[in-house]
Write a protein that holds these residues in place. Structure first.
Motif, mmCIF file in Angstrom:
data_model
loop_
_atom_site.group_PDB
_atom_site.id
_atom_site.type_symbol
_atom_site.label_atom_id
_atom_site.label_comp_id
_atom_site.label_asym_id
_atom_site.label_seq_id
_atom_site.Cartn_x
_atom_site.Cartn_y
_atom_site.Cartn_z
ATOM 1 N N UNK A 131 0.776 -1.357 0.006
ATOM 2 C CA UNK A 131 -0.008 -0.072 -0.212
ATOM 3 C C UNK A 131 0.881 1.161 -0.035
ATOM 4 N N UNK A 132 0.462 2.388 -0.599
ATOM 5 C CA UNK A 132 1.201 3.605 -0.737
ATOM 6 C C UNK A 132 0.699 4.166 0.640
ATOM 7 N N UNK A 133 1.683 5.070 1.220
ATOM 8 C CA UNK A 133 1.599 5.568 2.414
ATOM 9 C C UNK A 133 1.888 7.135 1.971
ATOM 10 N N UNK A 134 1.166 8.055 2.095
ATOM 11 C CA UNK A 134 1.581 9.613 2.018
ATOM 12 C C UNK A 134 0.605 10.416 2.735
ATOM 13 N N UNK A 135 1.149 11.534 3.381
ATOM 14 C CA UNK A 135 0.318 12.192 4.088
ATOM 15 C C UNK A 135 0.040 13.625 3.359
ATOM 16 N N UNK A 136 -1.279 14.418 3.299
ATOM 17 C CA UNK A 136 -1.671 15.434 2.781
ATOM 18 C C UNK A 136 -0.831 16.820 3.635
ATOM 19 N N UNK A 137 0.325 17.180 3.212
ATOM 20 C CA UNK A 137 0.867 18.065 3.827
ATOM 21 C C UNK A 137 0.757 19.402 2.977
ATOM 22 N N UNK A 138 0.557 19.119 1.582
ATOM 23 C CA UNK A 138 0.598 20.398 0.806
ATOM 24 C C UNK A 138 -0.560 20.183 -0.234
ATOM 25 N N UNK A 139 -1.211 21.223 -0.789
ATOM 26 C CA UNK A 139 -2.167 21.111 -2.016
ATOM 27 C C UNK A 139 -1.828 20.084 -2.867
ATOM 28 N N UNK A 140 -0.612 20.268 -3.354
ATOM 29 C CA UNK A 140 -0.074 19.458 -4.310
ATOM 30 C C UNK A 140 -0.079 17.807 -4.025
ATOM 31 N N UNK A 141 -0.261 17.345 -2.795
ATOM 32 C CA UNK A 141 -0.301 16.152 -2.400
ATOM 33 C C UNK A 141 -1.742 15.368 -2.768
ATOM 34 N N UNK A 142 -2.577 16.445 -3.288
ATOM 35 C CA UNK A 142 -4.086 15.934 -3.322
ATOM 36 C C UNK A 142 -4.112 14.875 -4.461
ATOM 37 N N UNK A 143 -3.656 15.093 -5.342
ATOM 38 C CA UNK A 143 -3.434 14.151 -6.776
ATOM 39 C C UNK A 143 -2.785 12.768 -6.265
ATOM 40 N N UNK A 144 -1.773 12.749 -5.382
ATOM 41 C CA UNK A 144 -1.228 11.475 -5.000
ATOM 42 C C UNK A 144 -2.300 10.706 -4.094
ATOM 43 N N UNK A 145 -2.708 11.356 -3.381
ATOM 44 C CA UNK A 145 -3.683 10.665 -2.423
ATOM 45 C C UNK A 145 -4.912 10.046 -2.991
ATOM 46 N N UNK A 146 -5.646 10.947 -3.842
ATOM 47 C CA UNK A 146 -6.611 10.671 -4.704
ATOM 48 C C UNK A 146 -6.408 9.479 -5.681
#
Length: 270
Positions: free
Chosen positions: A246-261
């Motif tokens: 599984x991918x783990x990433x936090x929403x630190x910046x608005x730019x992280x939104x596509x990664x999490x989606x």
């Protein structure tokens, strides 16, 4: 041994104002707020007695109650999630009928946290009563390490990394990528860098001690609350966890939104 999960959430953020209410689209196109997806991640953990959202903001409180979360209102003076967990202790004790033995801080910007990360943390603390603070570390693969390095090269503050000793107690946490690693790795290759997962387990006594210490130099410089424990001589146990693909990433910046989606889509989460 009673355990509770607290999801600290604040509206104000210099990098991402209103972050807990930011919308995230899942695999089926359903949009849910960051705080709701973080609460769902906490609710999937087995063996926990209580899950609450801790906030000082009425907007977050009302949104959380609307999707069924229990809410604890905390002081506006809380400077970070650990202080907010400490501030929530009296309300947790009242709801449980006794002080919890383990308080888990699942940060409200980590909706991709797998339940077994939290379960591993709780198991470590139950197995070793000497551990007063614990946090997970996830060995980076080449793809994740490259993403961390790309954030730093672009001047963005991305994920946090951690180094630890042979006893698995943390030596340091940093928003820089540590240890320095000049080698380049294949996307799926294991690397010597550990991504610090935004998750903590505390004994109540550790929370009380934390609240008695003023923020010091390293905590202020890095903007990392856990460094207050290290600067005051309290060990932080690092529990190595397995991402199981599984991918783990936090929403630190608005730019992280596509990664999490994109991760929500790959995981087929609504």
């Amino acid at each position: 041994m009673s355990s509770v999960i607290v999801i600290p959430a604040r509206y104000a953020s210099s990098r991402f104002p209103g972050k807990p209410l930011a919308p995230l689209r899942g695999a089926t196109g359903v949009v849910k707020s960051l705080i709701e997806r973080s609460w769902e991640a906490a609710a999937a953990v087995h063996g926990v007695d209580l899950v609450v959202v801790a906030t000082d903001d009425d907007r977050i409180a009302e949104a959380s109650k609307a999707f069924g979360a229990e809410v604890v209102m905390t002081a506006e003076t809380c400077r970070n999630g650990t202080e907010r967990c400490r501030d929530a202790l009296p309300a947790l004790t009242e709801r449980l009928g006794a002080a919890p033995e383990i308080v888990v801080n699942l940060q409200g910007d980590a909706p991709l946290t797998p339940p077994w990360f939290v379960e591993a943390l709780i198991a470590e603390m139950r197995a070793d009563p000497a551990v007063s603070v614990a946090t997970p570390g996830l060995r980076c693969d080449g793809e994740t390490l490259a993403a961390l390095q790309a954030d730093r090269a672009a001047g963005r503050v991305g994920g946090t990394t951690v180094v630890f000793n042979a006893a698995r107690d943390a030596l340091y946490f940093s928003k820089e990528v540590i240890p320095f690693c000049a080698e380049r790795f294949a996307p799926e290759a294991a690397t010597p860098v550990f991504h610090h997962v935004g998750l903590y387990g505390y004994r109540p006594a550790a929370l009380e001690a934390y609240a008695s210490w003023a923020p010091a130099g390293l905590e202020t410089l890095e903007g990392l609350e856990q460094l207050r424990f290290l600067e005051n001589g309290t060990p932080v146990r690092v529990v190595e966890v397995d991402g199981r693909g599984r991918v783990f990433w936090e929403l630190n910046n608005p730019e992280d939104t596509p990664r999490i989606e994109a991760a929500l889509t790959r995981m087929n989460l609504e």
